[in-house]
Design an enzyme around this catalytic site. Structure first.
Site, PDB file in Angstrom:
ATOM      1  CE  LYS A  61     -11.215  -5.453   5.802  1.00 49.57           C
ATOM      2  NZ  LYS A  61     -11.184  -6.574   4.941  1.00 49.57           N
TER       3      LYS A  61
ATOM      4  CB  VAL B 203      -1.048  -0.050   1.197  1.00 52.17           C
ATOM      5  CG1 VAL B 203      -1.988   1.155   1.086  1.00 52.17           C
ATOM      6  CG2 VAL B 203      -1.889  -1.363   1.211  1.00 52.17           C
TER       7      VAL B 203
END
Lengths: 436, 436
Positions: B205, B14
């Protein structure tokens, strides 16, 4: 807690929905916002009409200028529609330093450039989330959520009426006229359905999506617009047999020398998620160069969904209003002096695959003649299917899917095709997008 | 143009994606932002390693504290992962007045409450869009786009590895073990797949989604978590025959006395759009009381998508940073002093429909005994299907879909069922959500 005062222009379906939210869900909103919101004044057409929502404590007036000139009002919410009086009133409101929320897609698509410029001059915000895809926060998603990307294309089912009709046409025995009639009875389609069925409403929304995707001025008059009224139940069935669904899409993409903005019936591969969006629901895909394909799905119309976006816009303004607009998200997502001037290209210049359907008099050698015409134009076939016609018992129906070709070349080929004696009646051409 | 300076903690997948965007798509971003962004310094684990991205002009250091203490850095982007050093570094950065962007779901889910509180105290922003569903701007959509709604529930496919496995298991001859092995070879699953396959990643999440949906504190340790490793290809086939797909969902809903937070395999009706989300893609549904059901779809992982959200967060901070954080969107979407304390209820207290599959010794009278047990517990059947078992040739496979019932009642019934002599082996129970 501060109290922010809102004035409404219009108390129809969406106006009623907005009053409903700012009454019944206000405690939840204040938990988020830490400020109070009050509807101070609403302009209505007819003061004597009874209201489905509680308006006690709110001034009702039939003089809309009282709303835009009201000294206490911080935010004017325009829900009256049209591009005449609505425009004049919002111009006055902006000059009076009021922030604006509107759900009016025609107004933004046709006069947004001037309105945004006026608003910038007067340091006020114009928000319009509800103008595209009703309750789906797609303006926010594209303008802010995908801000790290160069957007390659957007494509959407942005008219619920059209999607309802195409969905219902899949059922046995259905055809366009019958389904339209049912849609009118259910209140999904207007008595004069032109605006929805011929793609004008979708073109307004696509105009806005294209501008926030690419950073170009709003150019409604450049959108190629084709409706769904010529699509037959057979077209839908043939498309399904070949692995596609027919959807009425708005598509904005980068072209070689500019941008392509178009609304038309479209074959979409069944395994692309948007092909499975049915009924009155809307969905918008946006492909960014880093994120890849994304999609935003939800109800595109109705009191609750549209008012949900209207009130989200009000909340955003309340959070932002103490900050100079120059520091905020620009109206079209790009700094006003950074909008690109590359042109919107003609439909002749797009390159895509096509579904072609025609009736041929069923004698030997026709298929050879047809394919020869395409071969001459260097158009290759992905798929050819022929079957006896039910509609015209002496004919065969010929269905073809071509590979990608320039639209102008396809037009030439179709012109030659139409001149063949063996071709019986009109040739149907539907564009195909893989949305990959 | 002002220049905003960014420091990165981590230059893995990332991190590389973030450098790529802030190099190659920077002109487009600057068209939006009207300001310049510069990566000043990056902390890496090993200074000698070669990089797939161009880092010329950027300071590389193996001392991460140099990033969080760097006097020029305005925004610290944490992409190193873990909940130890990452937390300490971000605390230092916050105390130094740096704004924060993080993609670290574990850190937010487990320590977000304390981090957000510290950030508020120091008037800095903590953004974490990339922590949930990668490139999909779902935090923004729920926290801002749906801010006019009381959110009724959220449900999502929020782990791409699990969705890939369940999708591949639909193919003939596939089973969990085989598909997992392929997923590992393709790099979709880790060598130790526990984190993804057993639902821990999804639970992180879901914790975040539940908090922004309802305005409750982050409570990762209260999430009921069940993986997909016991789902068989037969379960998927039976579910499909009955009109469902099996998806590994995170679900957060309002319960009678609080909230229900859970991650488990789930039967979803095929005609609900999320049932058609396949492969590694993610999708999150959120239902608001006014907007109705909405869905957000896209890639949930990978360098480009995750970095797309990271850079969108950076852009948001740049637009907001001159405004007091108290006026901005709160970290969890609700004002910090307005978070609700209603408890997360035990899984025993949820009410839902169930898919039950078991093997029965195929002699007469078994079905009567089985159905009697459910009848005694007042559990009614939507569907009962029996067929000879391929796996156990002497047995029959019995598949049932129940109507809605309290989980604790279902547990009692399953306990009685397991004691029947005719039941051969374990009983499979999968919850069913209609997502209407």
């Amino acid at each position: 807690m501060q109290t922010v005062k809102v004035g409404l222009l219009g108390l129809g379906t969406v106006g009623g929905g907005t009053v409903d939210i700012l009454t019944n869900t206000l405690p939840e909103i204040e938990r988020r916002l830490g400020q109070k919101i009050e509807i101070t004044i609403i302009a209505v057409r007819d003061l004597t009409r009874s209201r489905p929502v509680d308006t006690s404590g709110i001034i009702l007036t039939d003089k809309p200028e009282e709303v835009v000139n009201h000294p206490d009002v911080d935010i004017v919410v325009e829900l009256m529609g049209g591009t005449g009086l609505a425009k004049t009133l919002l111009e006055t409101a902006i000059k009076n330093g009021k922030h604006i929320v509107t759900a009016n897609k025609a107004l933004i698509a046709e006069h947004g450039n001037a309105l945004f410029s006026l608003a910038k001059e007067h340091n006020v915000i114009v928000n319009y989330e509800a103008a595209v895809a009703g309750g789906i926060p797609v303006i926010k998603a594209v303008r802010e959520g995908l801000a790290a990307n160069k957007i390659e294309w957007v494509a959407g089912i942005i008219n619920g009426t059209g999607n309802y009709i195409l969905t219902e046409m899949k059922k046995p025995g259905a055809d366009f006229a019958k389904v339209l009639k049912v849609a009118q009875e259910l209140g999904y389609a207007e008595a004069d359905p032109t605006f929805d069925v011929e793609g004008i409403d979708a073109a307004h929304k696509l105009t806005i999506l294209a501008s926030i995707a690419f950073g170009i001025e709003l150019q409604f008059n450049k959108v190629y617009t084709e409706g769904i009224s010529k699509v037959t139940a057979d077209d839908i069935r043939f498309a399904q047999q070949l692995g596609y669904e027919i959807k009425h899409l708005g598509v904005a993409s980068r072209a070689e020398n500019g941008y392509s903005l178009r609304v038309h019936p479209t074959l979409v591969p069944k395994d692309v998620l948007i092909a499975n969006v049915n009924g009155v629901m809307n969905a918008v895909m946006a492909k960014g160069n880093h994120v890849g394909p994304t999609m935003y799905y939800g109800p595109g119309a109705g009191a609750g969904p549209t008012a949900s976006s209207v009130v989200a816009d009000i909340i955003d303004i309340i959070r932002w209003k103490n900050q100079p607009v120059a520091d905020q998200v620009p109206a079209l997502g790009f700094a006003a002096d950074q909008l690109e001037s590359a042109p919107v290209v003609s439909i002749d210049e797009i390159e895509t695959c096509y579904y072609i359907r025609c009736f041929v008099k069923d004698h030997s050698g026709v298929l050879a003649k047809v394919t020869a015409i395409f071969a001459e134009s260097n158009i290759s076939m992905e798929n050819v299917h022929q079957e006896p016609s039910v509609e015209k018992p002496d004919d065969a129906t010929l269905v073809m899917i071509t590979n990608s070709v320039l639209e102008s070349k396809m037009n030439e080929a179709l012109l030659s095709l139409a001149q063949l004696d063996a071709i019986d009646g009109d040739i149907m051409r539907i564009r195909l997008e893989t949305l990959g």
